[in-house]
Design a protein around this motif. Structure first.
Motif, PDB file in Angstrom:
ATOM      1  N   LYS A   1       0.810  -1.220   0.000  1.00  0.00           N
ATOM      2  CA  LYS A   1       0.000   0.000   0.000  1.00  0.00           C
ATOM      3  C   LYS A   1       0.841   1.268   0.000  1.00  0.00           C
ATOM      4  CE  LYS A   1      -3.771  -0.341   2.168  1.00  0.00           C
ATOM      5  NZ  LYS A   1      -4.815  -0.492   3.209  1.00  0.00           N
ATOM      6  N   HIS A   2       1.971   1.273   0.702  1.00  0.00           N
ATOM      7  CA  HIS A   2       2.779   2.493   0.828  1.00  0.00           C
ATOM      8  C   HIS A   2       4.065   2.443  -0.007  1.00  0.00           C
ATOM      9  CE1 HIS A   2       0.073   3.867   3.936  1.00  0.00           C
ATOM     10  NE2 HIS A   2       0.270   2.763   4.643  1.00  0.00           N
ATOM     11  N   LEU A   3       4.147   1.483  -0.932  1.00  0.00           N
ATOM     12  CA  LEU A   3       5.320   1.414  -1.812  1.00  0.00           C
ATOM     13  C   LEU A   3       5.101   2.294  -3.038  1.00  0.00           C
ATOM     14  CD1 LEU A   3       6.150  -2.422  -1.806  1.00  0.00           C
ATOM     15  CD2 LEU A   3       7.008  -0.628  -0.277  1.00  0.00           C
ATOM     16  N   ASP A   4       6.179   2.889  -3.560  1.00  0.00           N
ATOM     17  CA  ASP A   4       6.042   3.658  -4.789  1.00  0.00           C
ATOM     18  C   ASP A   4       6.066   2.705  -5.985  1.00  0.00           C
ATOM     19  OD1 ASP A   4       8.730   3.015  -5.381  1.00  0.00           O
ATOM     20  OD2 ASP A   4       9.487   4.889  -4.532  1.00  0.00           O
ATOM     21  N   GLU A   5       6.007   3.262  -7.186  1.00  0.00           N
ATOM     22  CA  GLU A   5       5.872   2.435  -8.389  1.00  0.00           C
ATOM     23  C   GLU A   5       7.051   1.473  -8.569  1.00  0.00           C
ATOM     24  OE1 GLU A   5       5.220   3.053 -13.227  1.00  0.00           O
ATOM     25  OE2 GLU A   5       4.924   4.736 -11.838  1.00  0.00           O
ATOM     26  N   ALA A   6       8.258   1.982  -8.388  1.00  0.00           N
ATOM     27  CA  ALA A   6       9.443   1.133  -8.566  1.00  0.00           C
ATOM     28  C   ALA A   6       9.506   0.048  -7.498  1.00  0.00           C
ATOM     29  CB  ALA A   6      10.712   1.989  -8.525  1.00  0.00           C
ATOM     30  N   GLU A   7       9.170   0.404  -6.283  1.00  0.00           N
ATOM     31  CA  GLU A   7       9.197  -0.567  -5.188  1.00  0.00           C
ATOM     32  C   GLU A   7       8.129  -1.645  -5.382  1.00  0.00           C
ATOM     33  OE1 GLU A   7      10.658   2.782  -1.900  1.00  0.00           O
ATOM     34  OE2 GLU A   7       8.550   2.198  -2.059  1.00  0.00           O
ATOM     35  N   THR A   8       6.956  -1.221  -5.840  1.00  0.00           N
ATOM     36  CA  THR A   8       5.878  -2.181  -6.097  1.00  0.00           C
ATOM     37  C   THR A   8       6.271  -3.152  -7.194  1.00  0.00           C
ATOM     38  OG1 THR A   8       4.194  -0.581  -5.412  1.00  0.00           O
ATOM     39  CG2 THR A   8       3.463  -2.439  -6.762  1.00  0.00           C
ATOM     40  N   ALA A   9       6.931  -2.624  -8.232  1.00  0.00           N
ATOM     41  CA  ALA A   9       7.375  -3.488  -9.332  1.00  0.00           C
ATOM     42  C   ALA A   9       8.355  -4.544  -8.826  1.00  0.00           C
ATOM     43  CB  ALA A   9       8.023  -2.649 -10.430  1.00  0.00           C
ATOM     44  N   GLU A  10       9.248  -4.163  -7.917  1.00  0.00           N
ATOM     45  CA  GLU A  10      10.190  -5.125  -7.350  1.00  0.00           C
ATOM     46  C   GLU A  10       9.452  -6.166  -6.514  1.00  0.00           C
ATOM     47  OE1 GLU A  10      14.177  -5.219  -4.487  1.00  0.00           O
ATOM     48  OE2 GLU A  10      13.581  -3.352  -5.495  1.00  0.00           O
ATOM     49  N   PHE A  11       8.449  -5.722  -5.774  1.00  0.00           N
ATOM     50  CA  PHE A  11       7.655  -6.652  -4.960  1.00  0.00           C
ATOM     51  C   PHE A  11       6.922  -7.646  -5.858  1.00  0.00           C
ATOM     52  CE2 PHE A  11       4.257  -8.244  -2.385  1.00  0.00           C
ATOM     53  CZ  PHE A  11       4.691  -8.161  -1.068  1.00  0.00           C
TER      54      PHE A  11
ATOM     55  N   ILE B   1      12.550  -4.022   0.783  1.00  0.00           N
ATOM     56  CA  ILE B   1      12.598  -3.354  -0.523  1.00  0.00           C
ATOM     57  C   ILE B   1      12.707  -1.846  -0.338  1.00  0.00           C
ATOM     58  CG2 ILE B   1      11.220  -2.788  -2.567  1.00  0.00           C
ATOM     59  CD1 ILE B   1      10.198  -5.676  -2.519  1.00  0.00           C
ATOM     60  N   ARG B   2      11.906  -1.302   0.581  1.00  0.00           N
ATOM     61  CA  ARG B   2      11.977   0.138   0.853  1.00  0.00           C
ATOM     62  C   ARG B   2      13.358   0.522   1.368  1.00  0.00           C
ATOM     63  NH1 ARG B   2       7.940   3.973   3.263  1.00  0.00           N
ATOM     64  NH2 ARG B   2       9.081   5.190   1.739  1.00  0.00           N
ATOM     65  N   ALA B   3      13.942  -0.344   2.208  1.00  0.00           N
ATOM     66  CA  ALA B   3      15.262  -0.040   2.759  1.00  0.00           C
ATOM     67  C   ALA B   3      16.319   0.010   1.662  1.00  0.00           C
ATOM     68  CB  ALA B   3      15.638  -1.088   3.812  1.00  0.00           C
ATOM     69  N   ARG B   4      16.169  -0.853   0.641  1.00  0.00           N
ATOM     70  CA  ARG B   4      17.126  -0.837  -0.469  1.00  0.00           C
ATOM     71  C   ARG B   4      16.980   0.427  -1.315  1.00  0.00           C
ATOM     72  NH1 ARG B   4      16.305  -6.521  -0.533  1.00  0.00           N
ATOM     73  NH2 ARG B   4      14.632  -6.424  -2.078  1.00  0.00           N
ATOM     74  N   HIS B   5      15.745   0.892  -1.447  1.00  0.00           N
ATOM     75  CA  HIS B   5      15.501   2.085  -2.262  1.00  0.00           C
ATOM     76  C   HIS B   5      15.741   3.378  -1.483  1.00  0.00           C
ATOM     77  CE1 HIS B   5      13.495   0.417  -5.983  1.00  0.00           C
ATOM     78  NE2 HIS B   5      13.560  -0.654  -5.208  1.00  0.00           N
ATOM     79  N   HIS B   6      15.508   3.320  -0.190  1.00  0.00           N
ATOM     80  CA  HIS B   6      15.663   4.514   0.655  1.00  0.00           C
ATOM     81  C   HIS B   6      16.365   4.096   1.940  1.00  0.00           C
ATOM     82  CE1 HIS B   6      12.778   6.451  -2.029  1.00  0.00           C
ATOM     83  NE2 HIS B   6      11.994   5.418  -1.846  1.00  0.00           N
ATOM     84  N   SER B   7      17.584   4.539   2.122  1.00  0.00           N
ATOM     85  CA  SER B   7      18.393   4.072   3.254  1.00  0.00           C
ATOM     86  C   SER B   7      17.763   4.406   4.602  1.00  0.00           C
ATOM     87  CB  SER B   7      19.799   4.672   3.172  1.00  0.00           C
ATOM     88  OG  SER B   7      19.738   6.094   3.211  1.00  0.00           O
ATOM     89  N   ARG B   8      16.954   5.473   4.653  1.00  0.00           N
ATOM     90  CA  ARG B   8      16.342   5.880   5.918  1.00  0.00           C
ATOM     91  C   ARG B   8      14.854   5.524   5.978  1.00  0.00           C
ATOM     92  NH1 ARG B   8      17.956   9.268   9.598  1.00  0.00           N
ATOM     93  NH2 ARG B   8      15.851  10.156   9.708  1.00  0.00           N
ATOM     94  N   ALA B   9      14.409   4.624   5.122  1.00  0.00           N
ATOM     95  CA  ALA B   9      12.966   4.347   5.037  1.00  0.00           C
ATOM     96  C   ALA B   9      12.391   3.862   6.358  1.00  0.00           C
ATOM     97  CB  ALA B   9      12.707   3.311   3.940  1.00  0.00           C
ATOM     98  N   ASP B  10      13.088   2.898   7.022  1.00  0.00           N
ATOM     99  CA  ASP B  10      12.525   2.369   8.257  1.00  0.00           C
ATOM    100  C   ASP B  10      12.573   3.388   9.379  1.00  0.00           C
ATOM    101  OD1 ASP B  10      15.258   2.274   8.334  1.00  0.00           O
ATOM    102  OD2 ASP B  10      15.411   0.225   9.104  1.00  0.00           O
ATOM    103  N   VAL B  11      13.627   4.233   9.391  1.00  0.00           N
ATOM    104  CA  VAL B  11      13.708   5.286  10.406  1.00  0.00           C
ATOM    105  C   VAL B  11      12.621   6.326  10.172  1.00  0.00           C
ATOM    106  CG1 VAL B  11      15.165   7.083  11.406  1.00  0.00           C
ATOM    107  CG2 VAL B  11      16.185   4.921  10.659  1.00  0.00           C
ATOM    108  N   ASP B  12      12.405   6.707   8.904  1.00  0.00           N
ATOM    109  CA  ASP B  12      11.354   7.665   8.582  1.00  0.00           C
ATOM    110  C   ASP B  12       9.984   7.127   8.960  1.00  0.00           C
ATOM    111  OD1 ASP B  12      13.261   9.366   7.602  1.00  0.00           O
ATOM    112  OD2 ASP B  12      12.949   8.834   5.498  1.00  0.00           O
ATOM    113  N   GLU B  13       9.779   5.825   8.759  1.00  0.00           N
ATOM    114  CA  GLU B  13       8.504   5.212   9.120  1.00  0.00           C
ATOM    115  C   GLU B  13       8.282   5.280  10.627  1.00  0.00           C
ATOM    116  OE1 GLU B  13       4.932   2.872   8.891  1.00  0.00           O
ATOM    117  OE2 GLU B  13       6.014   4.227   7.558  1.00  0.00           O
ATOM    118  N   LEU B  14       9.327   5.048  11.386  1.00  0.00           N
ATOM    119  CA  LEU B  14       9.208   5.130  12.837  1.00  0.00           C
ATOM    120  C   LEU B  14       8.876   6.562  13.267  1.00  0.00           C
ATOM    121  CD1 LEU B  14       9.502   3.729  15.580  1.00  0.00           C
ATOM    122  CD2 LEU B  14      11.921   4.357  15.545  1.00  0.00           C
ATOM    123  N   GLU B  15       9.511   7.533  12.657  1.00  0.00           N
ATOM    124  CA  GLU B  15       9.218   8.930  12.990  1.00  0.00           C
ATOM    125  C   GLU B  15       7.784   9.291  12.618  1.00  0.00           C
ATOM    126  OE1 GLU B  15      11.015  11.015  14.774  1.00  0.00           O
ATOM    127  OE2 GLU B  15      12.365   9.308  15.037  1.00  0.00           O
TER     128      GLU B  15
END
Length: 406
Positions: free
Chosen positions: A115-125, A155-169
């Motif tokens: 649901k919260h993945l962008d187009e490139a991330e969804t394609a990888e999924f 997948i988000r972590a590979r595309h965005h190095s701070r994805a999990d930290v941003d999600e926590l914030e």
């Protein structure tokens, strides 16, 4: 497939559940699930057709039709449209749904994870569709949902190095407390929405207070339900101040991740199995007191014999290092809300040793003590659940800690 298998439909139609015995109801439920999966697949096809017509201006959007003509809630209608989108992107899931190899819950798990993945991330999924389908066909919905969630996070972590930290914030910013009174029952409700780290801080305090209260009740002979005990523990935890309120938080993280960062088999989660950002945990570890737990090591006395009736804090930490949920294979109640159960009853000489202890939720605790079921376990913590009639219901490892993908 445009109609359910004739044999399946005939079996469901001609079976009277009231006269079934032994494993008859279980088999009947399996056939019903298979028929329901076919119906869900047909609803996916109908939703897709409705969407095409709506795009041409010849029909209302499928959400409207599902809510009105399908006699469902708007929330369920939205879930069905998301299910159709998944099946369109991953047609193997639609085929598997039509023959009952997976359920709508498996498809919904994919929808929720992406649901919260962008187009490139969804394609990888979506590129993992084949392996995801193989997992869905052999896993229950809860286990598959967790796997999808972890794949999306990696997948988000590979595309965005701070994805999990941003999600926590983001979760921290959206945390809130809601209170209301049920006008029918007069019961007061307090609902807390918070990020995983805050939740662990709250429940570490509650768990500590609950253990103290339970030991006190054991000594005085006071009896109360697990639910009432938990409520009392919450009151005790929020009423405490100063040093008394200081509690620890258990996080399971492998040493290479702690020292060097995320890798292919990283494990970084709370004791209840919720994944946490690796960078956040490495930063917290700089200021934390780190207590390594090596199972079967000599660092802590884990076997108490009959000197103590209840499991010690060290024993509970050791058990939490191996599993995150109730010991019943179909149960997802977290270890926070489980009792530590003596496999050999205390009254029959059971010992408070790690090899004789397993967490079970209140429901399955009653199943053992009042329902006549038996739970046994080998030294390797391979458990066996046996029905009162002697039939082996399930055998498998209780260790449900699993590394997540990088």
């Amino acid at each position: 497939m445009r109609h359910p298998p004739d044999a399946l439909y005939a079996d469901v139609r001609d079976t009277d559940p009231d006269v079934l015995d032994a494993d008859g109801p279980t088999a009947h439920v399996g056939r019903l699930a298979q028929l329901q999966a076919w119906l869900d697949a047909e609803k996916v096809r109908a939703t897709r057709a409705q969407r095409r017509l709506a795009d041409d201006g010849r029909a209302v959007p499928p959400e409207h039709s599902l809510a009105r003509d399908g006699k469902t809630s708007s929330r369920d209608a939205k879930a069905t449209t998301e299910r159709e989108a998944v099946c369109t992107a991953m047609p193997g899931f639609e085929d598997a749904l039509a023959v009952g190899a997976v359920s709508a819950g498996h498809v919904d798990a994919v929808a929720s994870a992406t649901k919260h993945l962008d187009e490139a991330e969804t394609a990888e999924f979506v590129g993992e569709a084949e392996s995801l389908l193989a997992d869905a066909e052999k896993q229950g919905v809860d286990a598959f949902t967790r796997g999808c969630r972890e794949l999306a996070k990696s997948i988000r972590a590979r595309h965005h190095s701070r994805a999990d930290v941003d999600e926590l914030e983001r979760q921290r910013e959206q945390s809130k407390v809601t209170r209301w009174v049920d006008q029918t029952t007069g019961m007061h409700h307090t609902h807390i929405e918070c990020d995983p780290l805050t939740d662990r801080q709250i429940w570490s305090a509650v768990q500590g207070a609950r253990g103290t209260l339970r030991r006190s009740n054991q000594q005085t002979g006071t009896r109360c339900s697990w639910e009432r005990l938990t409520v009392d523990a919450i009151v005790e935890a929020v009423s405490s101040t100063g040093a008394k309120a200081r509690t620890g938080m258990v996080v399971h993280i492998d040493l290479p991740t702690l020292t060097d960062g995320r890798h292919d088999t990283t494990l970084c989660e709370t004791d209840s199995g919720v994944s946490l950002p690796v960078d956040t945990m490495r930063r917290m570890a700089c200021k934390a007191d780190i207590i390594p737990v090596v199972l079967n090591g000599d660092g802590v006395v884990l076997d108490e014999g009959r000197a103590k009736r209840l499991a010690t804090h060290e024993q509970r930490v050791a058990i939490e290092a191996m599993q995150a949920t109730c010991s019943h294979p179909d149960c997802t109640v977290t270890i926070d809300d489980c009792r530590i159960h003596h496999l050999t009853p205390w009254r029959l000489g059971g010992r408070t040793d790690l090899a004789d202890l397993a967490p079970v939720c209140e429901t399955h605790h009653h199943l053992i003590h009042e329902g006549g079921w038996t739970l046994t376990m080998t030294e390797e913590r391979v458990a066996t659940w046996t029905r009162p009639d002697g039939h082996t219901y399930w055998t498998g490892s209780l260790n449900d800690r699993r590394p997540i993908a990088a």
